[in-house]
Design an enzyme around this catalytic site. Structure first.
Site, PDB file in Angstrom:
ATOM      1  N   GLY A  96     -13.206  -0.880   7.698  1.00 20.23           N
ATOM      2  CA  GLY A  96     -13.217  -1.955   8.680  1.00 20.23           C
ATOM      3  C   GLY A  96     -13.574  -1.466  10.062  1.00 20.23           C
ATOM      4  O   GLY A  96     -14.214  -2.184  10.838  1.00 20.23           O
ATOM      5  N   GLU A 314      -0.015  -2.546   8.089  1.00 17.27           N
ATOM      6  CA  GLU A 314      -0.527  -1.536   7.169  1.00 17.27           C
ATOM      7  C   GLU A 314       0.597  -0.826   6.407  1.00 17.27           C
ATOM      8  O   GLU A 314       0.361  -0.195   5.377  1.00 17.27           O
ATOM      9  CB  GLU A 314      -1.355  -0.506   7.929  1.00 17.27           C
TER      10      GLU A 314
END
Length: 426
Positions: A96, A314
């Site tokens: 990303g 995360e």
């Protein structure tokens, strides 16, 4: 939908309290920010203790394609900025940071820069960044989709100025514009409008990185970040250990009732993984940050928790795995945005933990997890390194857990499987 790769990896099982010391590779988040700023800086610099992983090598290749020279041959990577003049093809892989951080830099080029990546990347959000870049004067062709593949057509400079976007899907949208913003003629003045931005510590990480490079950043107003135009000073960076990658190792202490020391844990950091200290203490561990690093010692059992993980999404897969092993219920919330990560992590966690016997309810923005006996089986990873971390944590406590595609951990931790299995041989 799941697809099991051949020969899923048998996760090692603990048989008693562990007593381990580990040194972790560098932070991917810090390394890729450092590489972008080095490539846009006013002279050569060195990124020391750089993480060598798929994501960072893809970033180095992307910046090289744009015209910089990135020497990745040693542990310390030398970056020499170059003229952004050539046409380029950027492979984002599953990174990303490459998909989002490189297009704002590509707008400064004088060529046609095409972006694509692995098939799953074509469903990860990038549209708000592309729309913002158009508003700042960059020509972009995404065929009206707001997703990969797309092309940035640089004119050698970017006007910059004020831009408004909704960054509720990813804090990377803000960081992406900030990293290149100082090189824009008017700098960049970013306003977020929408639900709260997730993972704010990652934006703080970007602000700190810019300031280390001499860039003037005003982040004093909520949901607004202003980057003044000017040079990006070349600075040698030393990359901290990746604290989010510490999650499965520290989880071993909780799972086994043993002790794990992660060496060189920073006394102060912008990394979201530092929140593991607070979370593991809530789950019943003793946590001590000292000169040698962070030591976590497990208690007699793992306690369930009620956590809003919005700023540290995360960590959700590893924390969810520990919650599935806890002796009381847990509620994890605030992480609807992780549905747009490498996979829909909430759906994947509910499916895979449930398949091993966990009592999990998927919520719109989180998971409810209640104590239940677990069993062995195949834990699918969906090409997601954090899902693999969850799988090995469950495998450390449950016989017969097979982790599909353990190699996906190379995204941020090369040779993770051998390193993890080696802990049982020490």
């Amino acid at each position: 939908m799941t697809s099991t790769l051949p020969n899923p990896w048998p996760a090692p099982r603990t048989r008693g309290p562990v007593d381990l010391e580990v040194s972790l590779p560098g932070s991917k988040s810090l390394a890729n920010r450092a590489l972008v700023l080095a490539a846009l800086a006013d002279g050569p610099s060195v990124v020391r203790r750089a993480l060598r992983s798929r994501d960072t090598l893809l970033m180095a290749a992307a910046l090289t394609a744009l015209g910089s020279e990135v020497d990745t041959s040693g542990d310390d990577w030398t970056v020499t900025p170059g003229a952004l003049t050539a046409d380029a093809l950027i492979d984002c892989g599953l990174a990303g940071t490459v998909m989002r951080f490189v297009p704002p830099a590509a707008g400064l080029s004088q060529g046609r820069v095409a972006f694509d990546g692995d098939p799953h990347m074509r469903s990860r959000p990038i549209g708000p960044v592309l729309d913002a870049l158009r508003g700042l004067g960059v020509e972009i062709d995404d065929h009206g989709t707001g997703f990969l593949p797309f092309t940035v057509r640089g004119s050698g400079s970017v006007r910059g100025g004020a831009v408004t976007l909704d960054a509720s899907e990813s804090s990377q949208f803000i960081s992406a514009l900030m990293l290149a913003g100082a090189r824009y003629e008017q700098g960049v003045d970013i306003r977020h409008v929408g639900p709260p931005v997730p993972s704010l510590p990652h934006i703080e990480m970007t602000v700190a990185a810019l300031r280390r490079h001499g860039v003037e950043v005003d982040a004093s107003e909520p949901d607004r970040w202003r980057v003044a135009p000017g040079p990006i000073v070349a600075v040698d960076e030393v990359i901290e250990p990746d604290l989010s990658n510490a999650a499965p190792f520290l989880a071993l202490a909780a799972v086994s009732g043993g002790s794990v020391l992660v060496r060189d844990w920073p006394q102060a950091t912008t990394q979201p993984g530092d929140e593991l200290r607070r979370i593991l203490a809530l789950m019943g561990c003793a946590v001590d940050l000292g000169p040698a690093g962070l030591r976590v010692t497990g208690g007699p059992s793992i306690r369930g928790v009620d956590l809003d993980l919005h700023d540290v999404g995360e960590l959700t897969p590893a924390i969810a795995a520990l919650c599935a092993l806890a002796d009381s219920p847990s509620e994890l919330s605030g992480v609807a945005h992780i549905r747009g990560h490498e996979t829909d992590r909430l759906a994947a966690l509910a499916r895979e933990l449930g398949a091993l016997g966990a009592d999990v309810t998927e919520r719109p923005d989180g998971l409810s997890i209640r104590p239940a006996p677990l069993r062995g089986g195949t834990f699918h990873t969906y090409a997601d390194h954090r899902m693999a971390h969850a799988g090995v944590i469950i495998g450390a406590a449950v016989d017969g857990v097979l982790v599909e595609d353990i190699a996906t951990t190379s995204k941020t931790f090369p040779d993770f499987a051998d390193f993890w299995a080696g802990l049982w041989r020490e």
